[in-house]
Motif scaffolding. Structure first.
Motif, PDB file in Angstrom:
ATOM      1  N   HIS A   1       0.817  -1.214   0.000  1.00 32.34           N
ATOM      2  CA  HIS A   1       0.000   0.000   0.000  1.00 32.34           C
ATOM      3  C   HIS A   1       0.853   1.267   0.000  1.00 32.34           C
ATOM      4  CE1 HIS A   1       1.103  -0.490   4.229  1.00 32.34           C
ATOM      5  NE2 HIS A   1       0.892   0.807   4.367  1.00 32.34           N
ATOM      6  N   PHE A   2       2.171   1.108   0.123  1.00 30.14           N
ATOM      7  CA  PHE A   2       3.037   2.277   0.320  1.00 30.14           C
ATOM      8  C   PHE A   2       3.501   2.819  -1.038  1.00 30.14           C
ATOM      9  CE2 PHE A   2       6.957   4.432   1.758  1.00 30.14           C
ATOM     10  CZ  PHE A   2       6.385   5.229   2.743  1.00 30.14           C
ATOM     11  N   ARG A   3       2.990   3.986  -1.414  1.00 31.34           N
ATOM     12  CA  ARG A   3       3.315   4.591  -2.694  1.00 31.34           C
ATOM     13  C   ARG A   3       3.783   6.034  -2.484  1.00 31.34           C
ATOM     14  NH1 ARG A   3       0.880   1.575  -6.858  1.00 31.34           N
ATOM     15  NH2 ARG A   3      -0.489  -0.085  -6.064  1.00 31.34           N
ATOM     16  N   PHE A   4       4.829   6.421  -3.193  1.00 28.36           N
ATOM     17  CA  PHE A   4       5.310   7.793  -3.117  1.00 28.36           C
ATOM     18  C   PHE A   4       6.140   8.104  -4.362  1.00 28.36           C
ATOM     19  CE2 PHE A   4       8.629   5.191  -1.401  1.00 28.36           C
ATOM     20  CZ  PHE A   4       9.834   5.838  -1.677  1.00 28.36           C
ATOM     21  N   VAL A   5       6.203   9.398  -4.715  1.00 31.60           N
ATOM     22  CA  VAL A   5       6.951   9.827  -5.898  1.00 31.60           C
ATOM     23  C   VAL A   5       8.205  10.582  -5.519  1.00 31.60           C
ATOM     24  CG1 VAL A   5       4.923   9.919  -7.378  1.00 31.60           C
ATOM     25  CG2 VAL A   5       5.574  11.941  -6.076  1.00 31.60           C
ATOM     26  N   GLN A   6       8.338  10.952  -4.244  1.00 30.34           N
ATOM     27  CA  GLN A   6       9.569  11.561  -3.745  1.00 30.34           C
ATOM     28  C   GLN A   6       9.686  11.280  -2.252  1.00 30.34           C
ATOM     29  OE1 GLN A   6       9.731  14.409  -1.660  1.00 30.34           O
ATOM     30  NE2 GLN A   6       7.710  15.349  -1.818  1.00 30.34           N
ATOM     31  N   PRO A   7      10.899  11.115  -1.724  1.00 29.69           N
ATOM     32  CA  PRO A   7      11.069  10.615  -0.353  1.00 29.69           C
ATOM     33  C   PRO A   7      10.997  11.667   0.742  1.00 29.69           C
ATOM     34  CG  PRO A   7      13.207  10.840  -1.390  1.00 29.69           C
ATOM     35  CD  PRO A   7      12.183  11.229  -2.438  1.00 29.69           C
ATOM     36  N   HIS A   8      10.583  12.889   0.404  1.00 28.60           N
ATOM     37  CA  HIS A   8      10.561  13.970   1.387  1.00 28.60           C
ATOM     38  C   HIS A   8      11.945  14.159   2.009  1.00 28.60           C
ATOM     39  CE1 HIS A   8       6.311  15.190   1.609  1.00 28.60           C
ATOM     40  NE2 HIS A   8       6.054  13.941   1.279  1.00 28.60           N
ATOM     41  N   ASN A   9      12.952  14.054   1.175  1.00 30.44           N
ATOM     42  CA  ASN A   9      14.331  14.305   1.600  1.00 30.44           C
ATOM     43  C   ASN A   9      15.136  14.607   0.345  1.00 30.44           C
ATOM     44  OD1 ASN A   9      17.239  13.544   2.152  1.00 30.44           O
ATOM     45  ND2 ASN A   9      16.390  13.333   4.216  1.00 30.44           N
ATOM     46  N   GLN A  10      15.623  15.842   0.215  1.00 27.65           N
ATOM     47  CA  GLN A  10      16.302  16.250  -1.006  1.00 27.65           C
ATOM     48  C   GLN A  10      17.599  15.475  -1.228  1.00 27.65           C
ATOM     49  OE1 GLN A  10      15.114  18.630  -3.330  1.00 27.65           O
ATOM     50  NE2 GLN A  10      16.750  17.686  -4.515  1.00 27.65           N
ATOM     51  N   TYR A  11      18.292  15.144  -0.150  1.00 27.16           N
ATOM     52  CA  TYR A  11      19.553  14.416  -0.257  1.00 27.16           C
ATOM     53  C   TYR A  11      19.325  13.013  -0.807  1.00 27.16           C
ATOM     54  CZ  TYR A  11      20.903  18.182   2.923  1.00 27.16           C
ATOM     55  OH  TYR A  11      21.112  19.422   3.492  1.00 27.16           O
ATOM     56  N   LEU A  12      18.332  12.308  -0.260  1.00 25.34           N
ATOM     57  CA  LEU A  12      18.032  10.969  -0.756  1.00 25.34           C
ATOM     58  C   LEU A  12      17.500  11.012  -2.185  1.00 25.34           C
ATOM     59  CD1 LEU A  12      16.376   9.257   2.342  1.00 25.34           C
ATOM     60  CD2 LEU A  12      18.625   8.779   1.351  1.00 25.34           C
ATOM     61  N   LEU A  13      16.690  12.026  -2.487  1.00 21.61           N
ATOM     62  CA  LEU A  13      16.126  12.139  -3.833  1.00 21.61           C
ATOM     63  C   LEU A  13      17.224  12.270  -4.872  1.00 21.61           C
ATOM     64  CD1 LEU A  13      13.646  12.433  -5.663  1.00 21.61           C
ATOM     65  CD2 LEU A  13      13.672  14.892  -5.168  1.00 21.61           C
ATOM     66  N   VAL A  14      18.210  13.111  -4.605  1.00 20.79           N
ATOM     67  CA  VAL A  14      19.326  13.305  -5.538  1.00 20.79           C
ATOM     68  C   VAL A  14      20.194  12.049  -5.615  1.00 20.79           C
ATOM     69  CG1 VAL A  14      21.468  14.593  -5.892  1.00 20.79           C
ATOM     70  CG2 VAL A  14      19.360  15.809  -5.328  1.00 20.79           C
ATOM     71  N   LEU A  15      20.443  11.423  -4.471  1.00 29.73           N
ATOM     72  CA  LEU A  15      21.249  10.194  -4.456  1.00 29.73           C
ATOM     73  C   LEU A  15      20.591   9.093  -5.274  1.00 29.73           C
ATOM     74  CD1 LEU A  15      23.760   8.788  -3.239  1.00 29.73           C
ATOM     75  CD2 LEU A  15      22.301   8.069  -1.335  1.00 29.73           C
ATOM     76  N   ILE A  16      19.270   8.953  -5.139  1.00 33.20           N
ATOM     77  CA  ILE A  16      18.558   7.930  -5.904  1.00 33.20           C
ATOM     78  C   ILE A  16      18.609   8.231  -7.395  1.00 33.20           C
ATOM     79  CG2 ILE A  16      16.280   6.918  -6.339  1.00 33.20           C
ATOM     80  CD1 ILE A  16      15.625   7.533  -3.412  1.00 33.20           C
ATOM     81  N   ARG A  17      18.445   9.478  -7.757  1.00 36.80           N
ATOM     82  CA  ARG A  17      18.379   9.843  -9.176  1.00 36.80           C
ATOM     83  C   ARG A  17      19.725   9.736  -9.880  1.00 36.80           C
ATOM     84  NH1 ARG A  17      14.829  15.429  -9.020  1.00 36.80           N
ATOM     85  NH2 ARG A  17      12.755  14.493  -8.964  1.00 36.80           N
ATOM     86  N   TRP A  18      20.761  10.297  -9.261  1.00 36.81           N
ATOM     87  CA  TRP A  18      22.026  10.482  -9.984  1.00 36.81           C
ATOM     88  C   TRP A  18      23.242   9.918  -9.269  1.00 36.81           C
ATOM     89  CZ3 TRP A  18      19.982  15.957  -9.312  1.00 36.81           C
ATOM     90  CH2 TRP A  18      18.890  16.176 -10.155  1.00 36.81           C
TER      91      TRP A  18
END
Length: 427
Positions: free
Chosen positions: A329-346
């Motif tokens: 049931h857990f869905r999200f499009v961004q982790p509410h953390n800019q550092y993790l978001l950038v690490l995941i992307r690039w």
């Protein structure tokens, strides 16, 4: 001679129209996302057609070359990430929402003139002040707001509690510094606006806003103490913190901070929580953030070098759900953390680029004596707010935090040209 005169007239008209749209954007900023985006888009379009954008870009390159380079590197990684994105369609959506970075040269060129810089800051301050009045009407039930995270018990107008603390934390810290620079009624006006902002922020749910306010207050007071060696600054700090402490202790902030602490220390489970209780809501929200961060780290471990690309996070999260490595049931499009978001992307390279950008951003303001500049503190205050807000939000991509930070960065960059002009004129 007709052609040069005609060109000058057209350029002056372009500057006037661009400046007018920029001032309107600052005034509308707290009230309407759509209206602000339209005004800013027109600002960018007229700025490009009139040559204002190109002139501002030259000023950025001439006076702040290293910062300009790192901004271009960050945007370049954002675009290059489409090449290995797991979902290029969503990646294009992410890139499209980042168009506001193109506004920097326009803002630099317009606010390089002291008159327009003052009008911009006054327009923004007027809009934010009117929005505080609007929030008071919301508290007493005279207006209804449909924005998520905004209601009678959480009066944040059309901004919502996630971005409210960022916007008013930065503005209040700037007013705090301005009050130290001014005297008489101007000082009282600036500090009154700052105190009002702090009360409203700590009355809202955004706990990230609490942290932003505290960190920026410390930043202003320590910087001014370092610049002037004036111990009155320390007394001011103590007074402001006493005010904040009273608001937190007596207001709704206490319950929310208590809930966050209970979730962080795992001293209260989700069972038996009351959805109407502020403390229990904070427990639920914090647990959700922790789950997002854990899932994000699991995704990064699958793509440790280049990441999932720009826009690839939702697809990667869906893959983990299919593999039953995260709750169905857990869905999200961004982790509410800019550092993790950038690490995941690039990957690590992207994270290093982000940290380098923030370092260059904040460093420029620290080079200047804040007692002699109104706009230079905006460098450090906006950059530091992004750093703090990024711990619990995608601070570089949210409408209110990102656009305000970019606009203030442009105003701060224009400070260099103004300083040089004063020096050359012997004033």
């Amino acid at each position: 001679m007709v052609f040069p005169i005609s060109s000058i007239v057209k350029r002056e008209m372009g500057v006037m129209i661009t400046a007018g749209m920029l001032m309107l954007s600052a005034l509308l900023f707290p009230f309407s996302v759509a209206a602000t985006n339209i005004a800013l888009a027109l600002t960018l379009a007229v700025g490009l057609l009139s040559g204002v954008w190109w002139q501002g870009a030259k000023q950025c390159w001439k006076h702040y070359r290293s910062l300009t380079i790192i901004v271009c590197v960050y945007i370049g990684i954002l675009l290059a990430g489409l090449l290995w994105s797991l979902d290029i369609r969503w990646g294009m959506h992410v890139v499209g929402r980042s168009w506001f970075w193109l506004l920097i040269p326009v803002v630099v060129c317009i606010t390089a003139e002291q008159k327009w810089r003052k009008i911009f800051l006054l327009s923004l301050s007027l809009g934010l002040s009117l929005n505080l009045l609007y929030c008071l009407l919301q508290v007493f039930g005279y207006v209804e707001v449909t924005t998520d995270g905004s209601g009678i018990a959480d009066a944040t107008g059309h901004i919502g509690h996630i971005g409210f603390g960022f916007v008013y934390g930065v503005w209040a810290a700037w007013l705090l510094n301005l009050g130290l620079t001014c005297v008489g009624w101007r000082r009282l006006l600036a500090w009154g606006g700052a105190a009002w902002s702090y009360v409203m922020v700590f009355s809202a749910q955004g706990r990230s806003g609490y942290l932003i306010c505290i960190v920026l207050i410390l930043c202003v007071c320590l910087k001014r103490l370092f610049d002037s060696r004036n111990w009155r600054t320390v007394l001011l700090t103590a007074g402001v913190f006493m005010l904040i402490g009273l608001v937190v202790a007596a207001g709704p902030g206490r319950a929310r901070l208590t809930g966050t602490w209970l979730a962080f220390t795992q001293t209260q489970s989700q069972q038996g929580l009351n959805a109407l209780d502020s403390s229990d809501n904070a427990v639920l929200a914090t647990d959700e953030r922790f789950q997002m961060w854990k899932t994000s780290l699991d995704i990064w471990r699958l793509f440790p070098v280049l990441g999932v690309g720009t826009g690839g996070l939702p697809e990667a999260a869906a893959t983990l759900r299919e593999q039953k490595r995260s709750p169905a049931h857990f869905r999200f499009v961004q982790p509410h953390n800019q550092y993790l978001l950038v690490l995941i992307r690039w990957g690590p390279v992207g994270l290093l680029a982000l940290l380098a950008l923030w370092y260059a951003w904040m460093r420029e303001g620290l080079k200047v004596d804040w007692s002699h500049s109104v706009s230079a503190p905006l460098f450090t205050l906006s950059g530091l707010a992004l750093v703090v807000h990024g711990l619990s939000s995608s601070s570089m991509e949210e409408h209110f935090s990102a656009i305000l930070a970019v606009l203030l960065l442009g105003v701060a960059i224009s400070h260099k040209k103004h300083t040089n002009q004063k020096s050359s004129n012997g004033t």
